[in-house]
Design an enzyme around this catalytic site. Structure first.
Site, short mmCIF file in Angstrom:
data_model
loop_
_atom_site.label_atom_id
_atom_site.label_comp_id
_atom_site.label_asym_id
_atom_site.label_seq_id
_atom_site.Cartn_x
_atom_site.Cartn_y
_atom_site.Cartn_z
N TYR A 197 0.85 -1.21 0.00
CA TYR A 197 0.00 0.00 0.00
C TYR A 197 0.88 1.24 0.00
O TYR A 197 1.88 1.31 0.72
CB TYR A 197 -0.91 0.05 1.22
N HIS A 246 -3.01 0.33 6.58
CA HIS A 246 -4.08 0.10 5.61
C HIS A 246 -4.73 -1.26 5.79
O HIS A 246 -5.08 -1.94 4.79
CB HIS A 246 -3.53 0.26 4.20
#
Ligand code: GCO
Ligand code: MG
Length: 446
Positions: A197, A246
């Site tokens: 991410y 995330h």
């Protein structure tokens, strides 16, 4: 004895006085009442993607010439669903309603679908809500922050995104933000050959039981801890470092990760857990004092209330349009203040400049401000949105013009329709996201 002429003069004088009195009272009434209550004449949607991310902006037009407002309802992965939610459902519901009853209209919109608290409907409601605040600011001829009680600070201290496939690339990017005067930097590093991410994957490949994008949490956690170590060595202790997990690790991995990251004194570790696993915050709290931020995925009070009341997070990071707009967001931050939880509103590229103006307005008016996520506006975005908030040395400044102080050039917006700048899977999926899997093929939360 008063003769008839005197009496007449007196009554005319009295009448004159009464007239002036009435005019003065009317003037006061008008000032107090503001201009006559504008009625909603039209509700329309501006769908644009000047930076390759689908942005939804709602325009509410009133029956008073030149009085209209804009609001952000951006849910970029399903933007095409927010548009009809506004046009087909909220527009017919709102036409003719008094535009200055913002709270009442919020509750009416919120309850009008019976089923509520979802990302699509909340974004649609947010677009209208923020537009009504814009209208009230324009009517009152003052920026919205003045309607919220004025500034408690001059500007919002922000963090920039530093990322790279390798540690040194992230650290170089961090140095760029520091040179621009930023005091806060989010650091992310890639996982070789994997779809990490907020970072680049580099050109390594990994063996997997499928040919799609791969992600292995344990490898990522080791890389991230190494990144924090390298970043502290290279950048020192003064810079505030932030990191976004995330929701890419299992709940118990998150507990370990937060514990192992404690010595690097992060300003915050974000989304260590997914909304479905927030109960694990209690375990993290029991194990370490790593500062925690959560909220961009939240749509409902049921999600944020327990984390705030039990002081299980330090920063509430809601996507303002995802919770329904400025009206609910200002209540959330006032509520959070009672529990020592500070704000860190979600501010990536998939928030329109109107949405950014709304959250910076919250940043400069709420005592319990933490930090603001910063996303630069490219030239096309500034062409479409005139009057974007201004960044100077890591501080984001609201516009001092009435309302949000932003005018949308709808012709320019039409030059960058949904799909603009999208390629490959993102284009096929209409701005949506594809899938990422573990080596064995298990789907992961992105
Ligand atoms: C952040 C976020 C974003 C989201 C994006 C989803 O902290 O900025 O996690 O990067 O992934 O907004 O569309
Ligand atoms: Mg995030």
């Amino acid at each position: 004895m008063l003769n008839r002429r005197d009496l007449l003069k007196l009554s005319v004088g009295a009448f004159g006085l009464a007239q002036r009195e009435l005019a003065a009272q009317e003037k006061i009434a008008r000032a107090v009442r503001g201009s006559p209550s504008p009625k909603i004449k039209d509700v329309s949607v501006i769908a644009t993607a000047p930076a390759g991310l689908r942005l939804v902006v709602v325009k509410v037009t009133t029956d008073q010439d030149g009085l209209y407002g804009y609001g952000c309802g951006t849910f970029t992965q399903r933007a095409d669903l927010v548009v009809p939610a506004v046009e087909k459902y909220l527009k017919p519901f709102l036409i003719g309603k008094p535009a200055d009853r913002i709270e009442d209209i919020w509750n009416a919109n919120y309850n009008s679908s019976y089923w509520r608290n979802g990302p699509v409907l909340n974004n649609a409601i947010s677009g209208v809500d923020q537009a009504l605040w814009d209208i009230k600011g324009r009517q009152a001829n003052m920026p919205v922050y003045q309607l919220l009680g004025g500034k408690v600070r001059e500007a919002a201290d922000c963090y920039g995104h530093a990322d790279g496939a390798e540690y040194h690339q992230t650290i170089d990017a961090a140095k760029m933000w520091i040179e621009q005067g930023f005091r806060f930097v989010r650091v992310q590093v890639g996982v070789p050959g994997m779809a990490g991410y907020g970072s680049r994957r580099g050109d390594a490949t990994v063996k997997a039981l499928h040919s799609g994008p791969v992600f292995e949490p344990a490898v990522y956690v080791r890389r991230a801890l190494k990144l924090f170590e390298e970043s502290r060595k290279a950048l020192g202790d003064d810079i505030e470092l932030l990191h976004d997990v995330h929701e890419r690790v299992s709940p118990i991995q998150a507990v370990h990760f937060a514990k192992d990251a404690e010595k690097f004194n992060l300003f915050f570790m974000e989304d260590a857990l997914s909304p479905e696993d927030i109960a694990y915050f209690r375990l993290i709290r029991q194990q370490c004092a790593t500062q925690l931020a959560m909220g961009e995925l939240f749509n409902s009070p049921h999600e944020w209330r327990p984390l705030i009341t039990e002081r299980l997070i330090d920063f509430i990071r809601i996507h303002v349009s995802q919770c329904g707009g400025l009206s609910p967001a200002r209540k959330i931050i006032a509520f959070a203040e009672q529990f020592g939880v500070r704000s860190a509103w979600h501010g990536p590229g998939d928030v329109s400049p109107i949405g950014h103006a709304a959250q910076i307005t919250l940043d400069v008016t709420a005592p319990n401000f933490g930090v603001q996520e910063y996303s630069p506006f490219n030239e096309r975005t500034q062409e479409v949105f005139q009057g974007c908030p201004v960044m100077k040395e890591g501080y984001w400044y609201v516009n001092e013009a009435p309302g949000w102080g932003i005018e949308v050039d709808e012709k320019a917006a039409a030059k960058y329709p949904f799909g603009f700048g999208e390629t490959g899977e993102r284009k096929t999926l209409n701005g949506g996201w594809g899938e990422i899997r573990r080596k064995d093929g298990t789907i992961i939360k992105q």
